[in-house]
Design a protein around this motif. Structure first.
Motif, PDB file in Angstrom:
ATOM      1  N   LYS A   7       0.849  -1.315   0.075  1.00 45.00           N
ATOM      2  CA  LYS A   7       0.005  -0.070  -0.187  1.00 45.00           C
ATOM      3  C   LYS A   7       0.920   1.035  -0.165  1.00 45.00           C
ATOM      4  O   LYS A   7       1.982   1.296   0.799  1.00 45.00           O
ATOM      5  N   PHE A   8       0.600   2.344  -0.827  1.00 50.52           N
ATOM      6  CA  PHE A   8       1.299   3.262  -0.821  1.00 50.52           C
ATOM      7  C   PHE A   8       0.468   4.579  -0.507  1.00 50.52           C
ATOM      8  O   PHE A   8      -0.668   4.610  -1.159  1.00 50.52           O
ATOM      9  N   GLY A   9       0.839   5.297   0.357  1.00 48.48           N
ATOM     10  CA  GLY A   9       0.114   6.582   1.082  1.00 48.48           C
ATOM     11  C   GLY A   9       0.189   7.915  -0.053  1.00 48.48           C
ATOM     12  O   GLY A   9       0.876   7.597  -0.896  1.00 48.48           O
ATOM     13  N   GLY A  10      -0.603   8.796   0.203  1.00 47.97           N
ATOM     14  CA  GLY A  10      -0.633   9.981  -0.595  1.00 47.97           C
ATOM     15  C   GLY A  10       0.391  10.620  -0.988  1.00 47.97           C
ATOM     16  O   GLY A  10       0.587  11.029  -2.127  1.00 47.97           O
ATOM     17  N   THR A  11       1.214  10.693  -0.114  1.00 45.97           N
ATOM     18  CA  THR A  11       2.578  11.688  -0.084  1.00 45.97           C
ATOM     19  C   THR A  11       3.363  10.789  -1.134  1.00 45.97           C
ATOM     20  O   THR A  11       3.993  11.225  -2.175  1.00 45.97           O
ATOM     21  N   SER A  12       3.407   9.480  -1.277  1.00 44.73           N
ATOM     22  CA  SER A  12       3.996   8.416  -2.013  1.00 44.73           C
ATOM     23  C   SER A  12       3.622   8.485  -3.552  1.00 44.73           C
ATOM     24  O   SER A  12       4.355   7.886  -4.344  1.00 44.73           O
TER      25      SER A  12
END
Ligand code: ADP
Ligand code: ASP
Ligand code: MG
Length: 411
Positions: A7-12
């Motif tokens: 899972k990659f979050g918003g800033t990523s």
């Protein structure tokens, strides 16, 4: 060969360049022979932007329509990431929550996942594709789009890992693991190699936003191996584990969590008779307001004061309910306070150590910080203080419990 959910979050995924960097990272794992399912958030700031748009139309937007709108943030990133993967020669396909069929209840803006249909994803993986799934969203029985609450992409990742029986769920973000406290507030915070599910659950529920609480619940319930890592730096990250190690070095507390999202309400001069707590909290709960901490003072002249905290979003609603109750009960007055914050120390080490709470109170006293409310459980102590002292309190406690990184090691 392993099956990994990443899972990659918003800033990523905050820019096209970053999305291409994520694609390159996913490719590396795939070149290794692993099957990969990727869950992505909306680009950073996008969910807030969408909510703001809705608020320009109505202070309280209709929840169903809000979900239709905010779910678009993730729909953009899944398509971009799938394109970026294909551009570098990795077969990929994107799916929205509804397309996978991530079935949820109908509680718009805070829906719970009930069931995930993993068939289609397994089929795609078998065909050699990376499957990119939109986080934060699902669909209810009637076909309405739902969302899972802020930070909900973590939960999508873990729930998918459980449904697919993945070997690991990796949560990639803008910090390289779970820290003793938010590294943005305490520069001397240290990354933890491991933290138990129980501790992580407390940290998340007491305000550490690095993982959504439901994601931790899911991972614990279905024994999903869960790791928090930095998206673009190498490192071991933090493993969320089941086992509690008994070692000499086991710290008494593992972390400090804090939360600015609460508000305090006091009803003064209520008759001190049986049933008072129920008379006050019954209508509050009937108004769908969840109560956190509760204190009832010792009675004077047969009357008492009753104080509790609620989420700041529920403050006005709760105040209104309480003013009605005060009139009915003939209470003296109702006082509200939103300038409060909750600070909590968390650690399984507390079970085997006495005096942890008093050490906390001593550290706060030394800084002249007044404690307004206290609550404890087996592995945590929480206090409510004035909001303006929050950062000072967190730093003082971090030092008092010997969590500070040795000089030169902090960020
Ligand atoms: P993402 O967009 O990747 O989901 P979040 O902003 O939701 O990222 O979560 C990561 C942030 O959580 C970090 O940038 C950090 O400021 C914050 N945070 C709060 N408490 C902690 C903690 N104990 N350890 C690490 N990060 C924490
Ligand atoms: N985009 C959603 C949010 O900002 C979900 C997430 O990022 O986990 O809350
Ligand atoms: Mg998050």
């Amino acid at each position: 060969m392993a099956l990994i959910v990443q899972k990659f979050g918003g800033t990523s995924v905050g820019s096209v360049e970053r999305i291409e960097q994520v694609a390159a990272k996913v490719k590396k794992f795939r070149d290794n022979g692993d099957d990969i399912v990727v869950v992505v958030s909306a680009m950073s700031g996008e969910t807030n932007r969408l909510i703001d748009l809705a608020k320009q139309i109505s202070e309280q937007p209709v929840a169903r329509e809000l979900d239709v709108m905010v779910s678009t943030g993730e729909q953009v990133t899944i398509a971009l990431l799938a394109m970026a993967l294909m551009k570098i020669g990795v077969p990929a396909v994107s799916y929205t929550g509804a397309q996978v069929r991530i079935l949820t209840d109908s509680a718009h803006t805070k829906a719970r996942i009930l069931q995930i249909d993993s068939q289609q994803i397994h089929k795609e993986l078998k065909a050699g594709r990376v499957v990119v799934v939109a986080g934060f969203q699902g669909v209810d029985e009637a076909g309405n789009i739902t969302t899972l609450g802020r930070g909900g992409s973590d939960t999508t990742g873990v729930a998918l890992a459980a449904a697919l029986k993945a070997d690991e769920c990796q949560i990639y973000t803008d910090v390289d693991g779970v820290y003793t406290t938010d590294p943005r507030v305490v520069a001397k915070a240290q990354r933890l190699d491991k933290i138990t599910f129980e501790e992580m659950l407390e940290m998340a529920s007491l305000g550490s936003k690095v993982l959504q609480i439901r994601a931790v619940e899911f991972a614990g319930k279905y024994s999903v191996p869960l790791r928090v890592l930095h998206s673009f730096q190498e490192g071991p990250g933090t493993l969320i584990t089941l086992d509690e190690e008994e070692s000499m070095e086991q710290p008494i507390i593992s972390g400090i969590a804090f939360n600015r999202d609460e508000a305090k309400l006091t009803i003064r001069g209520v008759p001190d008779t049986p049933g008072v707590a129920f008379k006050i909290l019954g209508p509050v709960s009937a108004a769908n307001v969840e109560v956190d901490m509760i204190v009832q003072n010792v009675a004077h002249d047969n009357t008492t004061d009753f104080t509790f905290t609620v989420h700041r979003n529920d403050y006005h609603n709760a105040l209104q309910v309480l003013e009605g109750i005060a009139r009915d009960m003939g209470a003296r007055e109702v006082i509200g306070d939103i300038d409060i914050a909750k600070v909590s120390i968390v650690g399984v080490g507390m079970r085997s150590h006495a005096g942890v709470a008093s050490r906390m109170f001593e550290a706060l006293a030394k800084e002249n910080i007044n404690i307004q409310m206290i609550s404890t459980s087996e592995i945590k102590v929480s206090v409510v203080i004035e909001e303006k002292y929050l950062e000072l309190a967190v730093r003082a406690l971090h030092t008092a419990f010997e969590l500070d990184a040795p000089a030169g090691k902090g960020e």
